[in-house]
Enzyme design. Sequence first.
Site, mmCIF file in Angstrom:
data_model
loop_
_atom_site.group_PDB
_atom_site.id
_atom_site.type_symbol
_atom_site.label_atom_id
_atom_site.label_comp_id
_atom_site.label_asym_id
_atom_site.label_seq_id
_atom_site.Cartn_x
_atom_site.Cartn_y
_atom_site.Cartn_z
ATOM 1 N N HIS A 1 29.188 -37.620 -12.611
ATOM 2 C CA HIS A 1 28.624 -38.569 -13.803
ATOM 3 C C HIS A 1 28.927 -37.616 -15.151
ATOM 4 C CE1 HIS A 1 27.478 -41.680 -11.065
ATOM 5 N NE2 HIS A 1 27.102 -40.883 -10.348
ATOM 6 N N GLU B 1 20.644 -15.124 -16.003
ATOM 7 C CA GLU B 1 19.527 -14.324 -16.464
ATOM 8 C C GLU B 1 19.826 -12.792 -16.130
ATOM 9 O OE1 GLU B 1 15.771 -14.209 -14.926
ATOM 10 O OE2 GLU B 1 16.569 -14.645 -12.580
ATOM 11 N N CYS C 1 0.734 -1.028 0.165
ATOM 12 C CA CYS C 1 0.003 0.053 -0.054
ATOM 13 C C CYS C 1 0.869 1.185 -0.021
ATOM 14 C CB CYS C 1 -0.776 0.156 1.123
ATOM 15 S SG CYS C 1 -1.987 -1.543 1.355
ATOM 16 N N GLU D 1 18.595 -22.365 -8.747
ATOM 17 C CA GLU D 1 18.240 -21.177 -8.617
ATOM 18 C C GLU D 1 19.525 -20.066 -8.609
ATOM 19 O OE1 GLU D 1 15.562 -19.452 -9.090
ATOM 20 O OE2 GLU D 1 15.819 -17.640 -8.074
ATOM 21 N N LYS E 1 8.962 -9.743 -17.148
ATOM 22 C CA LYS E 1 8.759 -10.138 -15.665
ATOM 23 C C LYS E 1 7.609 -11.144 -15.725
ATOM 24 C CE LYS E 1 8.920 -9.854 -11.379
ATOM 25 N NZ LYS E 1 10.204 -10.788 -10.583
ATOM 26 N N ASN F 1 -1.078 0.375 6.143
ATOM 27 C CA ASN F 1 -0.204 -0.556 5.485
ATOM 28 C C ASN F 1 0.113 -1.527 6.383
ATOM 29 O OD1 ASN F 1 1.102 -1.757 3.631
ATOM 30 N ND2 ASN F 1 3.131 -0.258 3.592
ATOM 31 N N GLY F 2 -0.075 -2.732 5.837
ATOM 32 C CA GLY F 2 0.459 -3.919 6.857
ATOM 33 C C GLY F 2 -0.901 -4.713 7.192
ATOM 34 N N TRP G 1 -3.101 -2.350 -1.502
ATOM 35 C CA TRP G 1 -2.674 -3.526 -2.139
ATOM 36 C C TRP G 1 -3.240 -4.629 -1.265
ATOM 37 C CZ3 TRP G 1 0.557 -5.664 -5.921
ATOM 38 C CH2 TRP G 1 1.158 -7.167 -5.978
ATOM 39 N N LYS H 1 19.826 -17.040 -11.388
ATOM 40 C CA LYS H 1 19.968 -15.914 -11.111
ATOM 41 C C LYS H 1 20.990 -15.335 -11.845
ATOM 42 C CE LYS H 1 16.886 -14.469 -9.724
ATOM 43 N NZ LYS H 1 16.136 -15.534 -9.740
ATOM 44 N N ARG I 1 4.416 0.983 -6.288
ATOM 45 C CA ARG I 1 4.426 -0.096 -5.114
ATOM 46 C C ARG I 1 3.238 -1.198 -5.486
ATOM 47 N NH1 ARG I 1 6.640 2.028 -0.119
ATOM 48 N NH2 ARG I 1 5.459 0.793 1.040
HETATM 49 C C1 AGP Z 1 13.011 -15.734 -12.647
HETATM 50 O O1 AGP Z 1 14.158 -14.795 -12.006
HETATM 51 C C2 AGP Z 1 12.441 -15.176 -13.744
HETATM 52 N N1 AGP Z 1 11.975 -13.861 -13.469
HETATM 53 C C3 AGP Z 1 11.546 -16.437 -14.281
HETATM 54 O O2 AGP Z 1 11.943 -17.566 -14.188
HETATM 55 C C4 AGP Z 1 10.020 -16.537 -13.530
HETATM 56 O O3 AGP Z 1 10.305 -17.000 -12.094
HETATM 57 C C5 AGP Z 1 9.325 -17.181 -14.442
HETATM 58 O O4 AGP Z 1 8.925 -16.697 -15.380
HETATM 59 C C6 AGP Z 1 7.899 -17.700 -13.553
HETATM 60 O O5 AGP Z 1 7.154 -16.348 -13.313
HETATM 61 P P1 AGP Z 1 5.796 -16.621 -12.232
HETATM 62 O O6 AGP Z 1 6.460 -16.943 -10.774
HETATM 63 O O7 AGP Z 1 5.464 -15.069 -12.187
HETATM 64 O O8 AGP Z 1 5.109 -17.597 -12.733
#
Ligand code: AGP
Length: 611
Positions: free
Chosen positions: A507, A491, A2, A484, A606, A100-101, A74, A488, A27
């Site tokens: 292996h 990407e 929020c 992960e 995103k 907010n919260g 939010w 990170k 936000r």
């Molecule tokens: C992760 O850093 C990426 N932005 C991407 O792998 C993301 O996690 C994936 O597209 C899934 O998105 P979502 O969690 O909104 O479904």
Amino acid sequence: MCGIIGYAGTRDVVPVLIGGLKKLEYRGYDSAGIAVVDGNGVEVVRAEGKLSNLEAKLDATPIKGTFGMGHTRWATHGKPNENNAHPHRDCTGKIVVIHNGIIENFLPIKQRLQKLGHEFKTETDTEVVAHLIEETMKDGTKFVDAARKTLKELEGHYALVMFDGNDPGTIVAAKQGPPLVVGLGENENIIASDVAPLLAYTRNIVYLEDGEYAVVDQNNATFYDQKDQKIEREPKKILWDAVMAEKEGYRHYMLKEIHEQPRAVRDTFTGRMFEESGEIFFNDLQLTSGDWAKIKKVHIVACGTSWHSGLVGKFLLEDAARIPIEVDYGSEYRYRNPIIDDSTLVIGVTQSGETADTIAGMQEAKKRGAKLITICNVIGAAATRMSDGVIYTNAGPEIGVASTKAFTTQLTAFYLLALYIRQLRGDDIDDRRYAMHEMRVIPHKIEDILAKQEKHIEELAHKYSKSQDFLFLGRGVHYPIALEGALKLKEISYIHAEGYPAGEMKHGPIALIDENLPVVAIATHTPVYDKVVSNLQEVKARDGKLIVICDEGDDAMKKFADDVIEIPWTTEPLQPILSVIPTQLLAYYIALRRGCDVDQPRNLAKSVTVE
Ligand code: AGP
């Protein structure tokens, strides 16, 4: 999260409030509203959706005043609609509150006030604050004192801004968790969730600390601690420009969001974990013990980072439920003719709630009769609308394309879900209480890592930023963290990086090891620690460069590895929430060093809303 703004001064307040809310749009929100005191008393205008909807209403029915407040919501408690939009008021319509919260104990307060005749109009937790102040003033207590007394009754996390329309000109602003800042101007003072809306009026800012509140009017701002003692607060001079202010001074949204993780994880378990009763409580999950008794297997469907959190979820849920848990990429799941029936629980995991591959997998599951729930960060997103139940992650909007706080709050959600399943199965209550206690201190442990290791990790990033390849290794609950960490790095820095189970290296990937290959390994104390050490000896034997994420005080590892990143101890199920933090920071600082666009990496979106 929020957005909050409050103003006492001489300007026409509506443009100040709307302009301030626009600075807070980043936000994320799903409704908005303002309250202004003008010649006719308190005017409140609210609208669902974007600020433009609120502006349209104000154009149609203009209001004038020099005192008021505004809010972008939010949603956490109650659907994102006009009725639940802030500001909220008491029965008289004169006590006005924005928030907010999460107020954890709003339900018993609401029930007590209803018994006293108070009529509530919304599903929100916020509304109880206005009615509680109203009730407190019934014995003649003045507004500011009634606000003080009310604050002492509230439990949870809140940034609250309140005023009494019968005595306009004075605002009470209180902080317990979410941020709240006070801008000190000439013949005007302004309160907001962060600095961005204030810079147009002043650069003299006071950041409220937890437990503090301010009593603000046009000419004065007085600060108090939680014992109601006056405190002196020297204003800071803020030199940020407006863009920097939206990132609260961080260079990138990703770094801001990495640092938001203590708050995000706390907001994800707050109001759901009750050590006293040993109970886990979900608002919107709709999974009773009767439902659970019918479940014979679980499928977790997700993409990218969310798929990695699903892999950790598999460990947590299998340990709790002792039934088969499968984890699938959304893009694979729907085309592999999965075996699903009404005894299958399918969990869609998605930050955005709009990822086409994940939604397609969930639709397939629904079509075949599965019970469908989703773990999601966006209230009302497509994935939530198609599900039988939802666990919201309350991370607040994640702007950086590389997912960070969404991931750690998904892990938090899975951890709570595993405890909830244990509760449905009637497992030992003391074990659940212990597990809750360990989760409750995790935000402090994340803060610990950020405070103690960030500079060191930045130096490591400089040391290894020219590498062309990275290998990430982990075992058990840390294998998904290896994946992960590799995602990170690749990407946002465009370096080729692979995540692998440490035991699997011999292996094949061991052929990659040489003095030019940095190997990032997670070797915290789990039952397979010794196995991981053996795998890392294979790396050292071939001159690989070892960067090891290990427990604080692991002196043997400090001697053995080329570099170590120490993290605080916690129980094995919670370790991934901590071990991922160094990998996020390493990726960020390497990408920064390589001049990459950290928040908007090339080729990425995103939310991938296409197949
Ligand atoms: C992760 O850093 C990426 N932005 C991407 O792998 C993301 O996690 C994936 O597209 C899934 O998105 P979502 O969690 O909104 O479904």
